[in-house]
Design a protein around this motif. Structure first.
Motif, PDB file in Angstrom:
ATOM      1  N   ILE A  87      26.010  -1.365  11.577  1.00  0.00           N
ATOM      2  CA  ILE A  87      24.820  -1.528  10.729  1.00  0.00           C
ATOM      3  C   ILE A  87      24.347  -2.986  10.792  1.00  0.00           C
ATOM      4  O   ILE A  87      23.161  -3.270  10.929  1.00  0.00           O
ATOM      5  CB  ILE A  87      25.088  -1.138   9.259  1.00  0.00           C
ATOM      6  N   LEU A  91      20.727  -4.538  11.825  1.00  0.00           N
ATOM      7  CA  LEU A  91      19.924  -5.359  10.912  1.00  0.00           C
ATOM      8  C   LEU A  91      19.647  -6.740  11.490  1.00  0.00           C
ATOM      9  O   LEU A  91      18.589  -7.320  11.292  1.00  0.00           O
ATOM     10  CB  LEU A  91      20.627  -5.496   9.563  1.00  0.00           C
TER      11      LEU A  91
ATOM     12  N   LEU B  27      14.188   0.466   6.823  1.00  0.00           N
ATOM     13  CA  LEU B  27      14.748  -0.623   6.021  1.00  0.00           C
ATOM     14  C   LEU B  27      15.016  -1.827   6.908  1.00  0.00           C
ATOM     15  O   LEU B  27      15.555  -1.694   8.001  1.00  0.00           O
ATOM     16  CB  LEU B  27      16.057  -0.185   5.362  1.00  0.00           C
ATOM     17  N   LYS B  28      14.592  -3.006   6.388  1.00  0.00           N
ATOM     18  CA  LYS B  28      14.826  -4.238   7.153  1.00  0.00           C
ATOM     19  C   LYS B  28      15.499  -5.274   6.262  1.00  0.00           C
ATOM     20  O   LYS B  28      15.573  -5.109   5.052  1.00  0.00           O
ATOM     21  CB  LYS B  28      13.497  -4.781   7.674  1.00  0.00           C
ATOM     22  N   LYS B  29      15.952  -6.363   6.911  1.00  0.00           N
ATOM     23  CA  LYS B  29      16.571  -7.464   6.166  1.00  0.00           C
ATOM     24  C   LYS B  29      15.709  -7.878   4.969  1.00  0.00           C
ATOM     25  O   LYS B  29      14.506  -8.066   5.108  1.00  0.00           O
ATOM     26  CB  LYS B  29      16.696  -8.691   7.072  1.00  0.00           C
ATOM     27  N   LEU B  62      26.567  -5.818   3.096  1.00  0.00           N
ATOM     28  CA  LEU B  62      25.278  -5.443   3.681  1.00  0.00           C
ATOM     29  C   LEU B  62      24.140  -5.482   2.675  1.00  0.00           C
ATOM     30  O   LEU B  62      22.995  -5.724   3.033  1.00  0.00           O
ATOM     31  CB  LEU B  62      25.359  -4.047   4.300  1.00  0.00           C
ATOM     32  N   ILE B  73      18.692  -5.302   0.764  1.00  0.00           N
ATOM     33  CA  ILE B  73      19.384  -5.506   2.030  1.00  0.00           C
ATOM     34  C   ILE B  73      19.495  -7.016   2.214  1.00  0.00           C
ATOM     35  O   ILE B  73      18.517  -7.733   2.037  1.00  0.00           O
ATOM     36  CB  ILE B  73      18.574  -4.921   3.216  1.00  0.00           C
TER      37      ILE B  73
END
Lengths: 229, 229
Positions: A87, A91, B27-29, B62, B73
């Protein structure tokens, strides 16, 4: 067994206490943890908090919960952290080439360690795999044998950590290079070249020639890189 | 956003769905996750299960939960997985020497990559650190500068993954070699020898001499190993 905890991030403190018990060798591989009820009482927290901590440790791969039998410290950490690591790589937007490069970095020196430390039994094991590889023309089988060859070199390094890390990297990279690996091995001239390199690698390790082993492994990766970059 | 889940190991499936969303770049940072209530509704599970999954992802490093603001995130994965990794090392009964050896393995080839890829600005940065190191005789300061020197070489490799992995290994090994590092640097003749090796390493990198860089790094580790084994 456990101490009362104070703060808000309860589950972190529980993880911390379990860590200390591992450090002090109160908990060892395969050990059963107390029941959630007992842990909650000892720690002076809710069972929900205990469960959060346990689930977290389970995701990380450190404990396993056996249906109806309770929670155990894992015996085997194979595959551990490969999930969160993968993961993270996604990311981070990690380039598969970076993962491949790290694998190369480690394998280049692992083969040096292997040349230094390999046992006769391990040498025989590698020789057997190489013979199988040469006689086999089934692509799927060859992919497995090829992996096994590299795994056995890692094993010969005698460093458990290196073996584990290479395993994780292999898993991660598998999704990226699965097809290229097949392409490489499907091409007969490549297969011949790889067989030759594998033999040279085996000879270098057998002769305890560390710099030769390093050099051949570098050639080996050059061949693969022509296909994945 | 989420799909209904079926099985018993609910939190695993939630982690799996979050993973898929990362993969698909939904979903991103730095992104905020839906509230626990919304996630529970979308997923058709209890809020307790959602919380278990979120805590697990938090332990893994994470996501982070910001007081009163919800779950995000993470932007930065520094220190990620070093906690579970260090527990694992203890449970495996990992020899600190194994960790040190893996660090050596990676650094030996990282300096080769650095010699290949380093920029002029990065070279200047390393030169500055070396000058500081030579002029400084405060042990604690020198330990920090010495670490920085190695970190900058890793940075010059241009491989983010290598930088991260070396960071984690450094942290783990710090507990073991803290004292020996001080002992090495406290001995004036060692400090002189290290300064010389650092200079040679710098020259090799600057001259893009990959095999020289590899060779000097090996000498460098030999010196350290005399103190830790």
């Amino acid at each position: 067994m456990f101490n009362q905890v104070k703060n808000t991030k309860v589950y972190e403190q529980i993880v911390e206490q379990i860590k200390s018990m591992v450090e002090d060798e109160i908990l060892k591989k395969g050990d059963k943890l107390p029941s959630e009820r007992v842990m909650a009482e000892d720690l002076g927290v809710s069972r929900a908090s205990v469960r959060e901590a346990l689930r977290a440790l389970e995701v990380v791969g450190l404990i396993e919960s056996k249906q109806g039998a309770g929670n155990y410290i894992k015996e085997d950490f194979g595959g551990l952290i490969s999930e969160p690591l993968s993961i993270m790589f996604m990311l981070q937007g990690s380039d598969p080439i970076d993962i491949f490069e790290l694998r190369e970095v480690i394998e280049l020196e692992t083969v040096v360690l292997a040349a230094r430390k390999i046992t006769d039994t391990q040498l025989e094991g590698i020789k057997d795999i190489l013979n199988e590889l040469k006689e086999n023309f089934d692509e799927d089988q060859n992919v497995i044998l090829d992996k096994k060859f590299h795994y056995m070199i890692a094993e010969a390094s005698g460093n458990k950590l290196i073996i584990d890390v290479l395993e994780v990297l292999s898993q991660l990279i598998d999704n990226f290079i699965k097809d290229s690996r097949k392409n490489i091995l499907a091409d007969t001239s490549n297969k011949e070249e790889l067989d030759k390199l594998h033999d040279k690698l085996y000879d270098a390790i057998k002769n305890r020639d560390e710099s030769k082993a390093h050099y051949i492994m570098k050639e080996h990766f050059s061949l693969i890189k022509r296909y994945i970059s």
